[in-house]
Design an enzyme around this catalytic site. Structure first.
Site, PDB file in Angstrom:
ATOM      1  N   TYR A 245      19.609  43.530  19.264  1.00 33.42           N
ATOM      2  CA  TYR A 245      19.649  44.003  20.378  1.00 33.42           C
ATOM      3  C   TYR A 245      18.314  44.547  20.634  1.00 33.42           C
ATOM      4  CZ  TYR A 245      24.555  44.514  19.793  1.00 33.42           C
ATOM      5  OH  TYR A 245      25.978  44.435  19.581  1.00 33.42           O
TER       6      TYR A 245
ATOM      7  N   HIS B  80      26.969  40.613  11.567  1.00 30.76           N
ATOM      8  CA  HIS B  80      27.109  40.401  12.946  1.00 30.76           C
ATOM      9  C   HIS B  80      27.777  39.071  13.491  1.00 30.76           C
ATOM     10  CE1 HIS B  80      25.216  41.575  17.038  1.00 30.76           C
ATOM     11  NE2 HIS B  80      26.289  41.207  17.177  1.00 30.76           N
TER      12      HIS B  80
ATOM     13  N   SER C 176      33.211  45.570  23.964  1.00 30.84           N
ATOM     14  CA  SER C 176      33.515  45.219  25.519  1.00 30.84           C
ATOM     15  C   SER C 176      34.948  45.576  25.794  1.00 30.84           C
ATOM     16  CB  SER C 176      33.406  43.691  25.827  1.00 30.84           C
ATOM     17  OG  SER C 176      31.777  43.531  25.581  1.00 30.84           O
TER      18      SER C 176
ATOM     19  N   GLY D 286      35.783  44.871  29.299  1.00 31.09           N
ATOM     20  CA  GLY D 286      35.597  43.298  29.884  1.00 31.09           C
ATOM     21  C   GLY D 286      34.349  43.269  30.424  1.00 31.09           C
TER      22      GLY D 286
ATOM     23  N   PHE E 242      36.153  45.555  34.673  1.00 27.34           N
ATOM     24  CA  PHE E 242      37.339  46.349  35.052  1.00 27.34           C
ATOM     25  C   PHE E 242      36.627  47.488  35.437  1.00 27.34           C
ATOM     26  CE2 PHE E 242      39.594  43.618  32.193  1.00 27.34           C
ATOM     27  CZ  PHE E 242      40.594  43.087  32.805  1.00 27.34           C
TER      28      PHE E 242
ATOM     29  N   GLY F  73      34.464  47.182  37.875  1.00 28.26           N
ATOM     30  CA  GLY F  73      34.421  46.546  39.296  1.00 28.26           C
ATOM     31  C   GLY F  73      33.002  45.599  39.200  1.00 28.26           C
TER      32      GLY F  73
END
Length: 351
Positions: free
Chosen positions: A64, A133, A212, A215, A219, A221
């Site tokens: 990351y 990972h 996640s 999503g 979800f 928006g």
């Protein structure tokens, strides 16, 4: 309830002794990916607020940033009581320093070098939960886990995890050293782990960490009621293409209708659904906004019956979702030699 009052209960993750908060925090987005990265002060403030609310399970990775996320988390840890934090990070994805190309590596020497580097960036003496990972199929999983076992024996790692691994790999790895957790994408529209992975983990006493769980913000928006940032890597994920979002919008509207019934937001309902999948399941939603962090924690207040779970789950059939859950270019580059439970869930583009 006081907004600052801890709400998050404690659960056992796996059967090896690791206890974590029932809701974790995915730190990836603090240094970019979905939106512009936060500065150190803002990122540390989000992590500190999560800790005050009772979220003590922090998830990061060396990839990351790369590397900048671990550095930020390390700075935040200096302001927290280390023994009260369950720190998870990952190794296994290698980035070419010149081309930026991604590949998967599970060689023992790479495992050790990655661990030492992560310990340095995080500024800690040990990692609570160290994940592979992605799994490198060119190296026997026994060799990779064998090196991780040595790191456990040396006290540099306390528990071992796998991410996006197939059932056979999980079983073989667990035979070398007990696996504490398997991290997989699991949400209302990503459910391919349910037939095999979840039952296997329960058979072996392995916890499931859901990344996640909202999503990737869908979800909440994202892509429906608010645009996807031009800087977001979601632009490369098929599910978030304009064509597929138009088809997938129906799922958001269905969950929104049910959320009104439960007097919560669609994101809270989606997260509550994952939270209710079992005491051995710990979702790790991420956010850059404290108000969203509080809303995610408040999803623990949403009480769902078994009938509610069935009703919510029935609104979305994964085969009806348009687009793969991972973006194809990343999947092809990274998973050329990687082991995944269902490669088609990454590569098959629907719609």
């Amino acid at each position: 309830m006081d907004a600052q009052a801890p709400l998050v209960s404690r659960v056992k993750l796996g059967t090896q002794g690791l206890e974590v908060s029932k809701l974790g925090f995915g730190c990836m987005g603090l240094t970019g990916s979905y939106n512009s990265p936060l500065d150190d002060e803002a990122g540390i403030a989000v992590i500190a607020h999560a800790f005050r609310r009772g979220v003590t399970f922090l998830d990061t990775s060396n990839v990351y940033g790369p590397f900048t996320n671990e550095i930020l988390v390390g700075k935040a840890l200096k302001q927290l009581p280390r023994e009260q934090v369950q720190l998870a990070t990952k190794f296994g994805i290698r980035r070419d320093e010149i081309t930026g190309a991604l590949s998967v590596c599970g060689q023992p020497e790479f495992v050790r070098a990655s661990c030492e580097a992560s310990l340095g960036r995080l500024g800690v003496d040990y990692i609570d939960l160290y994940y592979q990972h992605r799994v490198d199929t060119t190296i026997p999983i026994e060799d990779t886990i064998g090196e991780l076992k040595k790191l456990v024996e040396e006290g540099k790692v306390r528990y071992i995890g796998l991410s996006e691994a197939s059932p056979d790999t999980i079983r073989r790895a667990h035979a070398v050293h007990p696996i504490t957790a398997v991290q997989m994408e699991w949400s209302l529209w990503s459910r391919d782990i349910e037939p095999e992975i979840v039952p296997l983990c329960r058979e072996l006493g392995i916890g499931v960490v859901s990344y996640s769980p909202i999503g990737r913000g869908f979800f909440g928006g994202r892509g429906v009621t608010e645009p996807v940032s031009a800087k977001s890597f979601l632009n490369g994920i098929p599910r978030f293409s304009a064509k597929n979002l138009e088809k997938n919008k129906q799922f958001y509207l269905k969950i929104e209708e049910l959320a009104n019934k439960h007097q919560c937001s669609p994101a809270q309902l989606a997260l509550a659904w994952v939270l209710r999948q079992g005491d051995d399941v710990v979702p790790i939603p991420g956010t850059t906004k404290i108000k969203n962090l509080d809303a995610n924690i408040d999803a623990l207040k949403v009480k769902l019956t078994d009938e509610d779970l069935k009703e919510i789950g029935s609104q979305i059939r994964e085969e009806d979702v348009a687009g793969a859950r991972q973006f194809a270019a990343y999947a092809h580059a990274t998973w050329k030699s990687a082991d995944t439970p269902k490669k088609q869930s990454y590569l098959k583009i629907k719609g």
